[in-house]
Design a protein around this motif. Structure first.
Motif, PDB file in Angstrom:
ATOM      1  N   ARG A  55      37.712  38.825  34.857  1.00  0.00           N
ATOM      2  CA  ARG A  55      37.760  39.008  33.405  1.00  0.00           C
ATOM      3  C   ARG A  55      37.412  37.713  32.673  1.00  0.00           C
ATOM      4  O   ARG A  55      36.746  37.738  31.630  1.00  0.00           O
ATOM      5  CB  ARG A  55      39.138  39.520  32.985  1.00  0.00           C
ATOM      6  N   PHE A  59      34.163  37.168  30.195  1.00  0.00           N
ATOM      7  CA  PHE A  59      34.238  36.559  28.864  1.00  0.00           C
ATOM      8  C   PHE A  59      33.251  35.402  28.742  1.00  0.00           C
ATOM      9  O   PHE A  59      32.522  35.294  27.750  1.00  0.00           O
ATOM     10  CB  PHE A  59      35.664  36.063  28.589  1.00  0.00           C
ATOM     11  N   THR A  62      29.699  36.525  28.192  1.00  0.00           N
ATOM     12  CA  THR A  62      29.393  37.349  27.020  1.00  0.00           C
ATOM     13  C   THR A  62      29.720  36.656  25.703  1.00  0.00           C
ATOM     14  O   THR A  62      29.464  37.207  24.632  1.00  0.00           O
ATOM     15  CB  THR A  62      30.162  38.686  27.085  1.00  0.00           C
ATOM     16  N   ASP A  93      40.768  47.131  29.672  1.00  0.00           N
ATOM     17  CA  ASP A  93      39.427  47.388  29.146  1.00  0.00           C
ATOM     18  C   ASP A  93      39.162  46.649  27.836  1.00  0.00           C
ATOM     19  O   ASP A  93      38.208  46.966  27.129  1.00  0.00           O
ATOM     20  CB  ASP A  93      39.217  48.889  28.931  1.00  0.00           C
ATOM     21  N   HIS A  95      37.835  44.193  25.130  1.00  0.00           N
ATOM     22  CA  HIS A  95      36.634  43.379  24.930  1.00  0.00           C
ATOM     23  C   HIS A  95      36.689  42.799  23.521  1.00  0.00           C
ATOM     24  O   HIS A  95      36.970  43.522  22.561  1.00  0.00           O
ATOM     25  CB  HIS A  95      35.367  44.221  25.091  1.00  0.00           C
TER      26      HIS A  95
END
Length: 281
Positions: A55, A59, A62, A93, A95
């Protein structure tokens, strides 16, 4: 702080003119770094450690993490990524759709993003208006937040909590997921009560938490992730409410943070730890 003054200067130019994002692959030494510097990661199971890494990497791949006065290091990226993942660990989940870039400055700054001035007192800020989707962090304060896991302060977590709060389009101290657990009126009434306690000197929550409801939520969340056992003892209703929101058993963090019984209590009371917040055996 949870707002930018609409000042478009050099920092906004950096954000606007660098649209590309570097792509990274996880390095084994990054796991070693997290073990050494991030208590939250250190207490996870081996399986959860891998998930945290995945995760964190997502991050980093992105979201732009940039600086103007220095080169961004792997340590910088890992601490920003950890700051992002810790508050939303309970939401697999999640984002940060409302965040495009994080900009690191070499020191605390003012509302014009100038360091070294008399009013350069800001360690973290997230944006609205023309600067929406942007975050600025003081690099030394980001690192210090993870070096000291006992002071109830972590500017990285603080600012990402604001981003969570703003996910419903408002930064008001009532994140959208909290609506599932507490009626808005009941939550805000409770928050006002806790703010009054801070104003009256009857709370060990940082004074900045009394600024407004959104800052209270961010400050209380720092406390929740850094000193969960103390928060549970001193503010049980607040601890219970934050536990429901974050859906995490943060008391595991306490097992990794050992304080000598005769040391000053980290709550700031001036008493020895064993005479204050040390749990009974």
């Amino acid at each position: 702080m949870s707002f930018f003054k609409n000042t478009l200067n050099q920092i906004s130019a950096w954000f606007i003119t660098k649209p590309t994002i570097d792509r990274f692959s996880w390095q084994s030494e990054w796991s070693d770094f997290l073990l050494k510097h991030v208590v939250f990661y250190r207490v996870l199971s081996d399986v959860d450690k891998k998930t945290f890494e995945q995760r964190c990497l997502l991050f980093m791949n992105t979201t732009r993490i940039e600086a103007g006065a220095f080169e961004v290091s792997d340590a910088d990226r890992l601490l920003v990524g950890s700051s992002a993942i810790i508050p939303v660990w309970g939401f697999s989940d999640w984002h940060y759709f409302n965040l495009e870039a994080v900009f690191l400055l070499p020191a605390p700054f003012n509302d014009k993003f100038e360091c070294g001035q008399e009013d350069s007192l800001i360690s973290g800020m997230v944006g609205t208006g023309p600067m929406a989707g942007k975050m600025a962090l003081s690099r030394p304060d980001l690192h210090y937040g993870f070096e000291n896991s006992r002071d109830k302060r972590n500017v990285g977590i603080h600012e990402f909590v604001h981003m969570v709060d703003m996910a419903d389009g408002r930064c008001d101290g009532l994140p959208e997921h909290l609506h599932k657990f507490e009626p808005a009126e009941q939550w805000f009434s409770f928050v006002e009560h806790k703010i009054n306690e801070i104003d009256d000197g009857k709370s060990n929550i940082d004074d900045y938490g009394a600024t407004n409801r959104q800052e209270f939520f961010a400050v209380a969340s720092e406390y929740f992730f850094e000193r969960p056992q103390m928060l549970q003892k001193k503010h049980p209703k607040l601890f219970a409410a934050l536990t429901k929101f974050y859906q995490q058993n943060v008391l595991e963090i306490t097992k990794d943070v050992k304080i000598r019984s005769k040391a000053p209590c980290p709550c700031g009371s001036g008493k020895r730890y064993k005479r204050c917040c040390m749990p009974s055996s």
